[in-house]
Design a protein around this motif. Sequence first.
Motif, short mmCIF file in Angstrom:
data_model
loop_
_atom_site.label_atom_id
_atom_site.label_comp_id
_atom_site.label_asym_id
_atom_site.label_seq_id
_atom_site.Cartn_x
_atom_site.Cartn_y
_atom_site.Cartn_z
N THR A 196 42.43 44.73 39.53
CA THR A 196 43.09 45.41 40.63
C THR A 196 42.74 46.89 40.61
OG1 THR A 196 44.94 43.84 40.60
CG2 THR A 196 45.31 45.95 41.71
N ASN A 197 42.22 47.38 41.71
CA ASN A 197 41.85 48.78 41.84
C ASN A 197 43.02 49.56 42.41
OD1 ASN A 197 40.76 51.29 42.36
ND2 ASN A 197 39.12 50.55 43.70
N GLY A 198 43.67 50.36 41.55
CA GLY A 198 44.77 51.19 42.00
C GLY A 198 44.36 52.56 42.47
N GLY A 199 43.04 52.80 42.57
CA GLY A 199 42.54 54.10 42.98
C GLY A 199 42.36 54.22 44.47
N THR A 200 41.61 55.24 44.88
CA THR A 200 41.45 55.56 46.30
C THR A 200 40.03 55.34 46.80
OG1 THR A 200 41.02 57.89 45.74
CG2 THR A 200 43.31 57.25 46.21
N ARG A 201 39.12 54.86 45.93
CA ARG A 201 37.76 54.57 46.38
C ARG A 201 37.23 53.34 45.66
NH1 ARG A 201 33.99 59.34 43.70
NH2 ARG A 201 35.03 59.50 41.69
N PRO A 202 36.24 52.67 46.22
CA PRO A 202 35.72 51.45 45.58
C PRO A 202 35.16 51.74 44.18
CG PRO A 202 34.95 51.64 47.85
CD PRO A 202 35.59 52.95 47.51
N LEU A 203 35.45 50.85 43.24
CA LEU A 203 35.00 50.99 41.86
C LEU A 203 34.30 49.72 41.40
CD1 LEU A 203 38.22 52.57 40.26
CD2 LEU A 203 36.12 53.78 40.88
N THR A 204 33.33 49.91 40.52
CA THR A 204 32.70 48.78 39.84
C THR A 204 33.18 48.77 38.39
OG1 THR A 204 30.75 48.64 41.26
CG2 THR A 204 30.50 47.89 38.98
N GLY A 235 37.53 47.24 46.21
CA GLY A 235 38.05 48.24 47.13
C GLY A 235 39.40 48.78 46.70
N PRO A 236 39.80 49.94 47.22
CA PRO A 236 41.12 50.52 46.90
C PRO A 236 42.24 49.53 47.24
CG PRO A 236 39.76 52.10 48.08
CD PRO A 236 39.05 50.79 48.16
N GLY A 237 43.11 49.29 46.29
CA GLY A 237 44.23 48.38 46.49
C GLY A 237 43.87 46.91 46.45
N ALA A 238 42.61 46.59 46.28
CA ALA A 238 42.17 45.19 46.30
C ALA A 238 42.28 44.56 44.92
CB ALA A 238 40.74 45.08 46.82
N THR A 239 42.40 43.23 44.89
CA THR A 239 42.39 42.45 43.65
C THR A 239 41.29 41.40 43.74
OG1 THR A 239 44.75 42.76 43.22
CG2 THR A 239 43.70 40.87 42.19
N VAL A 240 40.46 41.35 42.71
CA VAL A 240 39.38 40.37 42.62
C VAL A 240 39.62 39.50 41.40
CG1 VAL A 240 36.89 40.04 42.32
CG2 VAL A 240 37.73 41.89 43.78
N ARG A 241 39.45 38.19 41.56
CA ARG A 241 39.71 37.25 40.47
C ARG A 241 38.42 36.62 39.99
NH1 ARG A 241 43.88 37.23 44.02
NH2 ARG A 241 45.96 37.54 43.10
N GLY A 242 38.39 36.29 38.69
CA GLY A 242 37.23 35.64 38.11
C GLY A 242 37.62 34.87 36.88
N SER A 243 36.64 34.28 36.22
CA SER A 243 36.87 33.54 34.99
C SER A 243 35.78 33.88 33.99
CB SER A 243 36.91 32.03 35.24
OG SER A 243 35.67 31.57 35.77
N VAL A 244 36.09 33.69 32.72
CA VAL A 244 35.16 34.07 31.66
C VAL A 244 35.30 33.09 30.51
CG1 VAL A 244 36.83 35.65 30.57
CG2 VAL A 244 34.38 36.03 30.25
N ARG A 245 34.20 32.87 29.80
CA ARG A 245 34.22 32.06 28.59
C ARG A 245 33.21 32.63 27.62
NH1 ARG A 245 34.17 26.67 30.41
NH2 ARG A 245 34.16 26.10 28.21
#
Length: 280
Positions: free
Chosen positions: A63-71, A97-107
Amino acid sequence: MRKTTPLLPALASVLLLTACGTQRAGAPGASVTAPATDGVRITSVTAPSGARDSGISAAYEVTNGGTRPLTYTILFDFTTDAGEVMGNTLETVRAVGPGATVRGSVRPAPGPGSSRATRVKVSRVTKVPAAEAPPASGECPPSGIRVTTDDGDAAMGLRVVGLHLENCGKSDYPLDGYPLLELLNEDRAPVPGIRIVQGSGGITTGTGFDDPARPLVLKPGESAVSGLMWRNTTESGDPVNVPYVRVRAREGADPVTVTPHLDLGTTGRLAVRAWTRPPK
């Protein structure tokens, strides 16, 4: 973001949250209530489902809690119940993106210890402005120039990280001298008190860092290399760590922010090598 309900007592006995945020494998898809680490949170951990399954897996969200897109670049550690690291996996989540949440999985990556892992934790998170992130493998940014770092080399307190530049565009790209560097702290603000020296700066010899700068013209598809070198000696004073370096290939070039995690100790010095063609 979905609302997470409190863990039932029976489920809580299966999914154990320790003080360092390590999550233990439990029933398939079992949810986890855990604090986020720099915007990254493990949401569920799943145990192997059968003999062919090499190890646990985890679902996570960023979740990006900032004000600009982050990687985001996230290092996940897979450990035993005793805390022994059996493997780790590096995941990159691009342009959140700002305020966006991206989901994924890892192993964990396949290996002799992966089947012994019972827990997973977020070990380290770095995040850079999406416009300054190194491009994904096979991608060419609008500048036509790909700038990346390698994993580096360390021996007896001496550290060397390579900078790699590829002309992936359609035009010739001239270079003459050294990459331009800005050292940034965890908040991506400038780190004061560090002297960037062209050449070896007396840190060591025989590394090629003292080779003189020569003009280069990279045709499309050609590459150049540079490098960073330092010692992590710690004497009096507080050691300095630099997680981010903003790199410009030349004056006026678009910046690229890389994450070499420089442990400069108390030396106050970082050496940079001139751009040169890679060895054949």
